[in-house]
Motif scaffolding. Structure first.
Motif, PDB file in Angstrom:
ATOM      1  N   MET A 294       9.867  -6.316 -18.150  1.00 31.63           N
ATOM      2  CA  MET A 294      10.367  -6.610 -16.819  1.00 31.63           C
ATOM      3  C   MET A 294      10.323  -8.103 -16.567  1.00 31.63           C
ATOM      4  N   PHE A 295      11.294  -8.547 -15.802  1.00 35.48           N
ATOM      5  CA  PHE A 295      11.310  -9.949 -15.405  1.00 35.48           C
ATOM      6  C   PHE A 295      10.425 -10.122 -14.179  1.00 35.48           C
ATOM      7  N   GLU A 296      10.084 -11.371 -13.907  1.00 39.06           N
ATOM      8  CA  GLU A 296       9.198 -11.651 -12.777  1.00 39.06           C
ATOM      9  C   GLU A 296       9.768 -11.161 -11.450  1.00 39.06           C
ATOM     10  N   HIS A 297      11.073 -11.350 -11.249  1.00 39.35           N
ATOM     11  CA  HIS A 297      11.661 -10.931  -9.973  1.00 39.35           C
ATOM     12  C   HIS A 297      11.653  -9.394  -9.826  1.00 39.35           C
ATOM     13  N   GLU A 298      11.765  -8.678 -10.931  1.00 40.39           N
ATOM     14  CA  GLU A 298      11.700  -7.214 -10.889  1.00 40.39           C
ATOM     15  C   GLU A 298      10.282  -6.750 -10.552  1.00 40.39           C
ATOM     16  N   ILE A 299       9.295  -7.422 -11.108  1.00 42.41           N
ATOM     17  CA  ILE A 299       7.898  -7.088 -10.812  1.00 42.41           C
ATOM     18  C   ILE A 299       7.599  -7.371  -9.339  1.00 42.41           C
ATOM     19  N   ALA A 300       8.071  -8.508  -8.834  1.00 36.00           N
ATOM     20  CA  ALA A 300       7.857  -8.862  -7.432  1.00 36.00           C
ATOM     21  C   ALA A 300       8.550  -7.865  -6.507  1.00 36.00           C
ATOM     22  N   ALA A 301       9.760  -7.457  -6.853  1.00 37.96           N
ATOM     23  CA  ALA A 301      10.492  -6.493  -6.034  1.00 37.96           C
ATOM     24  C   ALA A 301       9.787  -5.137  -6.023  1.00 37.96           C
ATOM     25  N   ALA A 302       9.279  -4.713  -7.165  1.00 44.52           N
ATOM     26  CA  ALA A 302       8.559  -3.439  -7.240  1.00 44.52           C
ATOM     27  C   ALA A 302       7.271  -3.494  -6.425  1.00 44.52           C
ATOM     28  N   ALA A 303       6.573  -4.624  -6.481  1.00 44.38           N
ATOM     29  CA  ALA A 303       5.340  -4.779  -5.715  1.00 44.38           C
ATOM     30  C   ALA A 303       5.636  -4.776  -4.217  1.00 44.38           C
ATOM     31  N   ARG A 304       6.717  -5.448  -3.832  1.00 42.52           N
ATOM     32  CA  ARG A 304       7.080  -5.488  -2.410  1.00 42.52           C
ATOM     33  C   ARG A 304       7.468  -4.097  -1.911  1.00 42.52           C
ATOM     34  N   THR A 305       8.197  -3.348  -2.720  1.00 43.41           N
ATOM     35  CA  THR A 305       8.583  -1.990  -2.348  1.00 43.41           C
ATOM     36  C   THR A 305       7.348  -1.116  -2.170  1.00 43.41           C
ATOM     37  N   THR A 306       6.401  -1.242  -3.075  1.00 42.14           N
ATOM     38  CA  THR A 306       5.163  -0.478  -2.986  1.00 42.14           C
ATOM     39  C   THR A 306       4.395  -0.840  -1.713  1.00 42.14           C
ATOM     40  N   ASP A 307       4.335  -2.131  -1.387  1.00 49.11           N
ATOM     41  CA  ASP A 307       3.660  -2.572  -0.164  1.00 49.11           C
ATOM     42  C   ASP A 307       4.350  -2.010   1.077  1.00 49.11           C
ATOM     43  N   LEU A 308       5.680  -2.023   1.099  1.00 48.71           N
ATOM     44  CA  LEU A 308       6.413  -1.504   2.249  1.00 48.71           C
ATOM     45  C   LEU A 308       6.181  -0.005   2.424  1.00 48.71           C
ATOM     46  N   LEU A 309       6.174   0.726   1.317  1.00 43.10           N
ATOM     47  CA  LEU A 309       5.924   2.165   1.387  1.00 43.10           C
ATOM     48  C   LEU A 309       4.515   2.452   1.899  1.00 43.10           C
ATOM     49  N   ARG A 310       3.544   1.678   1.458  1.00 46.68           N
ATOM     50  CA  ARG A 310       2.157   1.847   1.908  1.00 46.68           C
ATOM     51  C   ARG A 310       2.030   1.546   3.401  1.00 46.68           C
ATOM     52  N   GLU A 311       2.685   0.467   3.867  1.00 51.09           N
ATOM     53  CA  GLU A 311       2.652   0.114   5.284  1.00 51.09           C
ATOM     54  C   GLU A 311       3.316   1.197   6.130  1.00 51.09           C
ATOM     55  N   ALA A 312       4.431   1.736   5.652  1.00 50.36           N
ATOM     56  CA  ALA A 312       5.132   2.788   6.389  1.00 50.36           C
ATOM     57  C   ALA A 312       4.272   4.043   6.499  1.00 50.36           C
TER      58      ALA A 312
END
Length: 60
Positions: free
Chosen positions: A1-19
């Protein structure tokens, strides 16, 4: 995975956790304080505006 893909996956996980946390808090507030407009929350109101429909008869 590229860095931007890892960052996007981490952000998605954070958003799901917050929701999920937001839903838990919202449901807890709703369960603790039922709506006043829900069915069965108010007693029967008589013509005089009192709630005691089956109270003792009034003296004339």
């Amino acid at each position: 995975m590229f860095e931007h893909e890892i960052a996007a996956a981490a952000r998605t996980t954070d958003l799901l956790r917050e929701a999920a946390a937001y839903r838990v808090v919202r449901e807890a507030r709703t369960a603790r304080r039922p709506s006043l407009r829900g069915p069965g929350t108010r007693g029967r109101v008589t013509a005089s505006g009192t709630r005691g429909a089956r109270s003792a008869p009034r003296a004339a």
